[in-house]
Design an enzyme around this catalytic site. Structure first.
Site, PDB file in Angstrom:
ATOM      1  N   HIS A  55       0.852  -1.187   0.000  1.00 59.56           N
ATOM      2  CA  HIS A  55       0.000   0.000   0.000  1.00 59.56           C
ATOM      3  C   HIS A  55       0.887   1.236   0.000  1.00 59.56           C
ATOM      4  O   HIS A  55       2.034   1.198   0.475  1.00 59.56           O
ATOM      5  CB  HIS A  55      -0.885   0.016   1.246  1.00 59.56           C
ATOM      6  CG  HIS A  55      -1.963  -1.010   1.241  1.00 59.56           C
ATOM      7  ND1 HIS A  55      -3.063  -0.925   2.065  1.00 59.56           N
ATOM      8  CD2 HIS A  55      -2.119  -2.153   0.529  1.00 59.56           C
ATOM      9  CE1 HIS A  55      -3.853  -1.952   1.864  1.00 59.56           C
ATOM     10  NE2 HIS A  55      -3.293  -2.724   0.926  1.00 59.56           N
ATOM     11  N   GLU A  57       0.963   3.882   1.809  1.00 57.05           N
ATOM     12  CA  GLU A  57       1.465   4.300   3.118  1.00 57.05           C
ATOM     13  C   GLU A  57       2.655   3.457   3.562  1.00 57.05           C
ATOM     14  O   GLU A  57       3.657   3.986   4.048  1.00 57.05           O
ATOM     15  CB  GLU A  57       0.368   4.180   4.191  1.00 57.05           C
ATOM     16  CG  GLU A  57      -0.857   5.003   3.923  1.00 57.05           C
ATOM     17  CD  GLU A  57      -1.969   4.248   3.219  1.00 57.05           C
ATOM     18  OE1 GLU A  57      -3.142   4.479   3.571  1.00 57.05           O
ATOM     19  OE2 GLU A  57      -1.681   3.440   2.318  1.00 57.05           O
ATOM     20  N   CYS A  85      -6.192   1.981   5.796  1.00 51.37           N
ATOM     21  CA  CYS A  85      -6.822   0.737   6.215  1.00 51.37           C
ATOM     22  C   CYS A  85      -6.243   0.344   7.585  1.00 51.37           C
ATOM     23  O   CYS A  85      -5.270   0.946   8.049  1.00 51.37           O
ATOM     24  CB  CYS A  85      -6.550  -0.352   5.174  1.00 51.37           C
ATOM     25  SG  CYS A  85      -4.847  -0.951   5.160  1.00 51.37           S
ATOM     26  N   CYS A  88      -2.410  -0.335   7.483  1.00 47.66           N
ATOM     27  CA  CYS A  88      -1.605   0.883   7.345  1.00 47.66           C
ATOM     28  C   CYS A  88      -1.686   1.743   8.601  1.00 47.66           C
ATOM     29  O   CYS A  88      -0.685   2.337   9.013  1.00 47.66           O
ATOM     30  CB  CYS A  88      -2.040   1.666   6.113  1.00 47.66           C
ATOM     31  SG  CYS A  88      -1.619   0.818   4.575  1.00 47.66           S
TER      32      CYS A  88
END
Length: 151
Positions: A55, A57, A85, A88
């Site tokens: 992801h 992040e 999410c 993260c």
């Protein structure tokens, strides 16, 4: 965008658009230090890397950690185009990010202000300051257009 760090959020949107152009969900993230210098920037790369943890992040955190030579991003801020999410959100806490700025909320998959609300748990070791809704309309449009093209 007229707020502190607007340049960082603009770069996060650039990363999100680049991710979308690669066929990834268009989410971008940027980590800046206290002076506003960019330490890490990334867009989603889960499909490209066949890695569900890639992801934006997480990739930005990894890049900033490499620059600083530390797993702790003390006095650093993260700008991201969608509410993180749960995975993260936990990584942001473990990295000790000072402030989290996100654009659009994510009622289905968010882990900060929606879903499990990671920072509200008593077992959470670090809670960054959280500011949502920064560039929300732009982020929502980017995501909506991306998914409309795929349906």
């Amino acid at each position: 965008m007229a707020f502190p760090g607007s340049n960082a959020m603009a770069v996060a949107f650039d990363e999100a658009r680049a991710a979308g152009a690669r066929g990834e969900v268009p989410i971008g993230a940027v980590i800046v230090d206290a002076a506003g210098s960019i330490l890490g920037r990334a867009g989603n790369r889960t499909r490209e890397r066949n890695d569900p943890t890639a992801h934006a992040e997480v990739l930005a955190i990894r890049a900033a950690g490499a620059v600083l030579g530390s797993e702790r991003l003390i006095d650093c801020d993260l700008y991201v185009t969608l509410e993180p999410c749960p995975m993260c959100a936990a990584a942001i806490g473990f990295a000790r990010v000072r402030r989290l700025y996100y654009a659009a909320p994510d009622p289905k998959g968010g882990g900060v202000d929606h879903g499990p609300r990671i920072y509200a748990h008593p077992t959470c070791h670090h809670r960054p300051e959280v500011y949502g809704g920064i560039g929300e309309a732009e982020a929502a449009t980017l995501l909506r257009d991306f998914f409309r093209e795929r349906r």
